[in-house]
Motif scaffolding. Structure first.
Motif, PDB file in Angstrom:
ATOM      1  N   TRP A   1     -12.799  -9.010  13.947  1.00 16.16           N
ATOM      2  CA  TRP A   1     -12.189  -7.726  13.138  1.00 16.16           C
ATOM      3  C   TRP A   1     -11.179  -7.313  14.138  1.00 16.16           C
ATOM      4  CZ3 TRP A   1     -13.002  -8.246   8.568  1.00 16.16           C
ATOM      5  CH2 TRP A   1     -14.300  -8.705   8.075  1.00 16.16           C
ATOM      6  N   GLY A   2      -9.950  -6.850  13.735  1.00 10.62           N
ATOM      7  CA  GLY A   2      -9.012  -6.048  14.255  1.00 10.62           C
ATOM      8  C   GLY A   2      -9.050  -4.590  14.138  1.00 10.62           C
ATOM      9  N   GLN A   3      -8.124  -4.052  14.234  1.00 12.44           N
ATOM     10  CA  GLN A   3      -8.019  -2.452  14.488  1.00 12.44           C
ATOM     11  C   GLN A   3      -8.208  -1.901  12.954  1.00 12.44           C
ATOM     12  OE1 GLN A   3      -7.409  -0.071  17.029  1.00 12.44           O
ATOM     13  NE2 GLN A   3      -7.272  -1.423  18.657  1.00 12.44           N
ATOM     14  N   GLY A   4      -7.732  -2.829  12.126  1.00 14.85           N
ATOM     15  CA  GLY A   4      -7.657  -2.455  10.693  1.00 14.85           C
ATOM     16  C   GLY A   4      -6.596  -1.298  10.457  1.00 14.85           C
ATOM     17  N   THR A   5      -6.401  -0.921   9.245  1.00 18.88           N
ATOM     18  CA  THR A   5      -5.325   0.028   8.520  1.00 18.88           C
ATOM     19  C   THR A   5      -6.008   1.254   7.845  1.00 18.88           C
ATOM     20  OG1 THR A   5      -3.176   0.444   7.895  1.00 18.88           O
ATOM     21  CG2 THR A   5      -4.254  -1.228   6.786  1.00 18.88           C
ATOM     22  N   GLN A   6      -5.986   2.413   8.145  1.00 18.59           N
ATOM     23  CA  GLN A   6      -6.378   3.381   7.293  1.00 18.59           C
ATOM     24  C   GLN A   6      -5.763   3.532   5.858  1.00 18.59           C
ATOM     25  OE1 GLN A   6      -9.301   5.658   7.934  1.00 18.59           O
ATOM     26  NE2 GLN A   6      -8.898   5.860   5.696  1.00 18.59           N
ATOM     27  N   VAL A   7      -6.464   3.564   4.820  1.00 14.70           N
ATOM     28  CA  VAL A   7      -5.782   4.083   3.512  1.00 14.70           C
ATOM     29  C   VAL A   7      -6.777   5.304   3.178  1.00 14.70           C
ATOM     30  CG1 VAL A   7      -5.724   3.334   1.168  1.00 14.70           C
ATOM     31  CG2 VAL A   7      -5.277   1.625   2.901  1.00 14.70           C
ATOM     32  N   THR A   8      -5.888   6.270   2.841  1.00 18.89           N
ATOM     33  CA  THR A   8      -6.528   7.513   2.392  1.00 18.89           C
ATOM     34  C   THR A   8      -5.815   7.807   0.906  1.00 18.89           C
ATOM     35  OG1 THR A   8      -6.800   8.317   4.821  1.00 18.89           O
ATOM     36  CG2 THR A   8      -7.025   9.869   2.736  1.00 18.89           C
ATOM     37  N   VAL A   9      -6.663   7.977  -0.158  1.00 17.04           N
ATOM     38  CA  VAL A   9      -6.176   8.242  -1.548  1.00 17.04           C
ATOM     39  C   VAL A   9      -6.774   9.712  -1.755  1.00 17.04           C
ATOM     40  CG1 VAL A   9      -6.188   7.769  -3.954  1.00 17.04           C
ATOM     41  CG2 VAL A   9      -6.355   6.077  -1.980  1.00 17.04           C
ATOM     42  N   SER A  10      -5.846  10.375  -1.993  1.00 16.84           N
ATOM     43  CA  SER A  10      -6.160  12.057  -2.251  1.00 16.84           C
ATOM     44  C   SER A  10      -6.162  12.017  -3.866  1.00 16.84           C
ATOM     45  CB  SER A  10      -5.332  13.067  -1.725  1.00 16.84           C
ATOM     46  OG  SER A  10      -4.119  12.878  -2.511  1.00 16.84           O
ATOM     47  N   PRO A  11      -7.237  13.114  -4.312  1.00 13.34           N
ATOM     48  CA  PRO A  11      -7.393  13.248  -5.619  1.00 13.34           C
ATOM     49  C   PRO A  11      -6.061  13.633  -6.391  1.00 13.34           C
ATOM     50  CG  PRO A  11      -9.270  14.122  -4.486  1.00 13.34           C
ATOM     51  CD  PRO A  11      -8.178  13.932  -3.615  1.00 13.34           C
TER      52      PRO A  11
END
Length: 120
Positions: free
Chosen positions: A110-120
């Motif tokens: 696994w790498g660092q990943g990328t953050q996905v944030t979905v707001s309501p």
């Protein structure tokens, strides 16, 4: 050793779209399947989507089918995840990884990943 670097995450409102990229190093990129996985806070990492070595076969988790599309570009040694109609429950860190078994058996690299944030 092949390394993958994820990018393209961000903050988006529900119903919006994002396109994630997974850039691979190494000359064997075109010979193996690749998958996208995600991990939300307090939850285990889960399978999202997979694409085989030549792009001819894909697989999706039931929760994202019809909203997400996985693709690959051998010329750029990259795999993409187009995410449409995003929901707050899609909020997670997204990772890509080579697969040792189809469709959700990832090599534990696994790498660092990328953050996905979905707001309501």
């Amino acid at each position: 050793q092949v390394q993958h670097v994820e990018s393209g995450g961000g903050l988006v409102q529900a119903g919006g779209s994002l396109r994630l990229s997974c850039a691979a190093s190494g000359r064997t990129f075109s010979t193996y399947a690749t998958g996208w996985f995600r991990q939300a806070p307090g939850k285990e990492r889960e399978f999202v989507a997979a694409i085989n070595y030549n792009g001819g076969d894909t697989a999706y988790a039931r929760s994202v089918k019809g909203r997400f599309t996985i693709s690959r570009d051998h010329a750029k040694s990259s795999v993409y995840l187009q995410m449409n109609s995003l929901k707050p429950e899609d909020t997670a860190v997204y990772y890509c990884a080579p697969l040792q078994s189809w469709p959700d058996g990832a090599f534990a690299s696994w790498g660092q990943g990328t953050q996905v944030t979905v707001s309501p």
